[in-house]
Design a protein around this motif. Structure first.
Motif, mmCIF file in Angstrom:
data_model
loop_
_atom_site.group_PDB
_atom_site.id
_atom_site.type_symbol
_atom_site.label_atom_id
_atom_site.label_comp_id
_atom_site.label_asym_id
_atom_site.label_seq_id
_atom_site.Cartn_x
_atom_site.Cartn_y
_atom_site.Cartn_z
ATOM 1 N N UNK A 257 0.836 -1.188 0.000
ATOM 2 C CA UNK A 257 0.000 0.000 0.000
ATOM 3 C C UNK A 257 0.875 1.243 0.000
ATOM 4 N N UNK A 258 0.374 2.316 -0.609
ATOM 5 C CA UNK A 258 1.120 3.567 -0.644
ATOM 6 C C UNK A 258 0.170 4.728 -0.875
ATOM 7 N N UNK A 259 0.678 5.926 -0.570
ATOM 8 C CA UNK A 259 -0.059 7.155 -0.853
ATOM 9 C C UNK A 259 0.948 8.226 -1.245
ATOM 10 N N UNK A 260 0.589 9.034 -2.219
ATOM 11 C CA UNK A 260 1.455 10.124 -2.659
ATOM 12 C C UNK A 260 0.597 11.306 -3.074
ATOM 13 N N UNK A 261 1.204 12.491 -3.069
ATOM 14 C CA UNK A 261 0.524 13.714 -3.494
ATOM 15 C C UNK A 261 1.140 14.218 -4.786
ATOM 16 N N UNK A 262 0.372 14.976 -5.534
ATOM 17 C CA UNK A 262 0.882 15.506 -6.792
ATOM 18 C C UNK A 262 1.921 16.609 -6.590
ATOM 19 N N UNK A 263 2.015 17.139 -5.351
ATOM 20 C CA UNK A 263 3.018 18.156 -5.037
ATOM 21 C C UNK A 263 3.562 17.910 -3.637
ATOM 22 N N UNK A 264 4.862 18.143 -3.484
ATOM 23 C CA UNK A 264 5.460 18.069 -2.148
ATOM 24 C C UNK A 264 5.605 19.457 -1.534
ATOM 25 N N UNK A 265 5.635 20.506 -2.357
ATOM 26 C CA UNK A 265 5.668 21.901 -1.887
ATOM 27 C C UNK A 265 4.820 22.748 -2.811
ATOM 28 N N UNK A 266 4.295 23.833 -2.273
ATOM 29 C CA UNK A 266 3.566 24.792 -3.102
ATOM 30 C C UNK A 266 3.594 26.152 -2.420
ATOM 31 N N UNK A 309 -3.068 33.103 6.189
ATOM 32 C CA UNK A 309 -2.125 34.100 6.675
ATOM 33 C C UNK A 309 -0.714 33.740 6.303
ATOM 34 N N UNK A 310 0.166 34.744 6.357
ATOM 35 C CA UNK A 310 1.554 34.508 5.979
ATOM 36 C C UNK A 310 2.201 33.486 6.908
ATOM 37 N N UNK A 311 3.025 32.621 6.331
ATOM 38 C CA UNK A 311 3.709 31.613 7.117
ATOM 39 C C UNK A 311 3.834 30.296 6.372
ATOM 40 N N UNK A 312 4.155 29.231 7.106
ATOM 41 C CA UNK A 312 4.341 27.902 6.512
ATOM 42 C C UNK A 312 3.486 26.883 7.265
ATOM 43 N N UNK A 313 2.832 26.015 6.519
ATOM 44 C CA UNK A 313 2.015 24.943 7.107
ATOM 45 C C UNK A 313 2.237 23.658 6.322
ATOM 46 N N UNK A 314 2.018 22.550 6.998
ATOM 47 C CA UNK A 314 2.150 21.243 6.342
ATOM 48 C C UNK A 314 0.777 20.628 6.173
ATOM 49 N N UNK A 329 2.571 17.844 2.046
ATOM 50 C CA UNK A 329 2.930 18.937 1.146
ATOM 51 C C UNK A 329 3.168 20.174 2.008
ATOM 52 N N UNK A 330 4.312 20.822 1.820
ATOM 53 C CA UNK A 330 4.639 22.042 2.566
ATOM 54 C C UNK A 330 4.095 23.253 1.806
ATOM 55 N N UNK A 331 3.266 24.029 2.489
ATOM 56 C CA UNK A 331 2.630 25.195 1.867
ATOM 57 C C UNK A 331 3.229 26.458 2.471
ATOM 58 N N UNK A 332 3.746 27.329 1.615
ATOM 59 C CA UNK A 332 4.277 28.621 2.041
ATOM 60 C C UNK A 332 3.330 29.718 1.582
ATOM 61 N N UNK A 333 2.841 30.486 2.552
ATOM 62 C CA UNK A 333 1.876 31.554 2.245
ATOM 63 C C UNK A 333 2.557 32.902 2.447
ATOM 64 N N UNK A 334 2.422 33.763 1.470
ATOM 65 C CA UNK A 334 2.981 35.111 1.556
ATOM 66 C C UNK A 334 1.882 36.141 1.412
#
Length: 411
Positions: A257-266, A309-314, A329-334
């Motif tokens: 079994x496995x799971x993956x996302x189409x993006x690791x960062x955005x 809001x600005x910052x980083x979330x997973x 996926x690591x999301x960076x918000x500016x």
């Protein structure tokens, strides 16, 4: 004359007695024989009698033979051993079983009579003992070949003296065989697969067994279920005493079994959104979405991420099938770009009146006016924008506070 009538009466009574006895034992009479009556020979020319010594009757288990004039062709087979059975095939449309009966014989619960896979009642348990008794009859079968099994299930006597079939019927050679639709199978833990048996004769009962039920189990229909990693053997055996069987090798493994996302960062700016796509193996596993910091970014049940809001979330996607696999996926918000003035070119005059009545005047370019207007209008809706706007001309800098502006105009 009196003696004549007396002799005639005696002879008439003897005839009636003979006819009555003949009807009781199935030798003659207008009515067909019924179960429970003695049937010393075939009832008429529509029947053919087969003796219990016929070579095409297959006896399995422990059987004994008794010889004597009480039985058809002077022999009878019997068993008192559970799971002993007699099997045969015949061509025809009807069948009668002839046997001895007594209080020591099997009742309908102590034996199993199966014709073409269908169960029938067979009773040889009678309060009065008797021989050459018609103990079972079935008619109206399709005129074709039929498979029959008679099995003792108790420590009681099960007899077979003879059987009657159609006059133009015949006994067929009984050859047991069994095969499976698979000789091997690969399973993952908790998955199942159906084995299908094919037997000769058709419709006989099959028993299923696993060599190690801690690895894989099998039910009465041949459905195999993986329990833990390992190998074992599933055995299918014809349930007629012949012990003819076949096997299937089963290999049980953990499912990959496995799971993956189409993006690791955005990267997102505030108020923007993007949908992440989760891919699972096997396909179709339900997924739960979560955010490490909902003040920075939220995610809905479909994987849609919204910047707050600005910052980083997973953002994490987790499988819900018990495997608890996850992908992130690591999301960076500016912040949105702050409108900052460029050096004015003197294209227009901007008049700003503050709430205290003070009026400020700036000679600025049209581009500067556009940026100021955008900042002023959006500041109430987007508090991530700075609270002040800076006007620059050379080394000169002047600031206006958004909340202190009463109105402005361009001339």
């Amino acid at each position: 004359m009196k003696n004549y009538f007396k002799k005639f009466s005696i002879m008439f009574m003897m005839v009636l007695t003979i006819i009555g006895i003949g009807m009781i034992y199935g030798v003659s009479g207008a009515n067909a024989a019924t179960v429970g009556q003695q049937l010393s020979q075939k009832e008429d020319d529509t029947w053919k009698r087969i003796d219990d010594t016929n070579s095409k009757l297959k006896y399995f288990g422990t059987w004994d033979t008794i010889n004597g004039s009480y039985w058809s062709d002077s022999t009878i087979h019997y068993t008192v051993t559970p799971n002993s059975d007699v099997d045969f095939e015949f061509y025809g449309s009807k069948l009668r079983l002839i046997a001895s009966v007594s209080v020591n014989c099997v009742n309908k619960y102590d034996n199993k009579l199966i014709i073409d896979g269908k169960h029938y009642d067979l009773n040889q348990n009678y309060s009065n003992s008797g021989d050459k008794i018609l103990v079972f009859e079935v008619s109206g079968l399709n005129k074709t070949s039929h498979s029959v099994q008679i099995k003792n299930l108790a420590n009681k006597r099960l007899y077979l003296d003879a059987l009657d079939i159609d006059a133009d019927g015949e006994m067929l050679t009984y050859n047991d065989s069994i095969s499976l639709n698979k000789s091997s199978m690969d399973l993952s833990i908790e998955s199942s697969e159906q084995l299908i048996s094919t037997t000769t004769p058709e419709a006989v009962e099959v028993t299923w067994a696993s060599s190690d039920s801690s690895i894989a189990t099998v039910d009465s229909t041949g459905k195999v279920t993986g329990i833990k990693e390992g190998t074992c053997t599933i055995t299918a055996t014809i349930d007629d005493g012949s012990k003819v069987f076949t096997t299937c090798a089963v290999n049980v493994t953990k499912e990959n079994k496995s799971i993956s996302l189409n993006k690791s960062t955005t990267n997102l700016t505030i108020d923007d959104s993007e949908t992440l796509i989760a891919t699972t193996t096997p396909a179709g596993i339900s997924v739960k979405w979560s955010s490490s910091d909902t003040s920075v970014a939220t995610v809905d049940s479909n994987g849609k991420v919204t910047a707050i809001g600005a910052g980083t979330a997973t953002i994490t996607a987790t499988t819900l099938d018990g495997s608890n696999l996850s992908a992130t996926c690591t999301v960076t918000v500016t912040k949105k770009d702050d409108p900052q003035p460029t050096d004015p070119t003197g294209d227009a005059n901007l008049l700003i009146e503050l709430v205290d009545g003070q009026i400020k005047q700036y000679t600025v370019s049209q581009d500067e006016i556009n940026k100021f207007t955008s900042w002023f209008e959006n500041r109430d809706k987007d508090h991530s924008l700075t609270a002040t706007y800076k006007f620059t001309k050379g080394t000169y800098k002047d600031y206006v506070v958004h909340d202190q502006i009463d109105w402005f105009e361009v001339r």
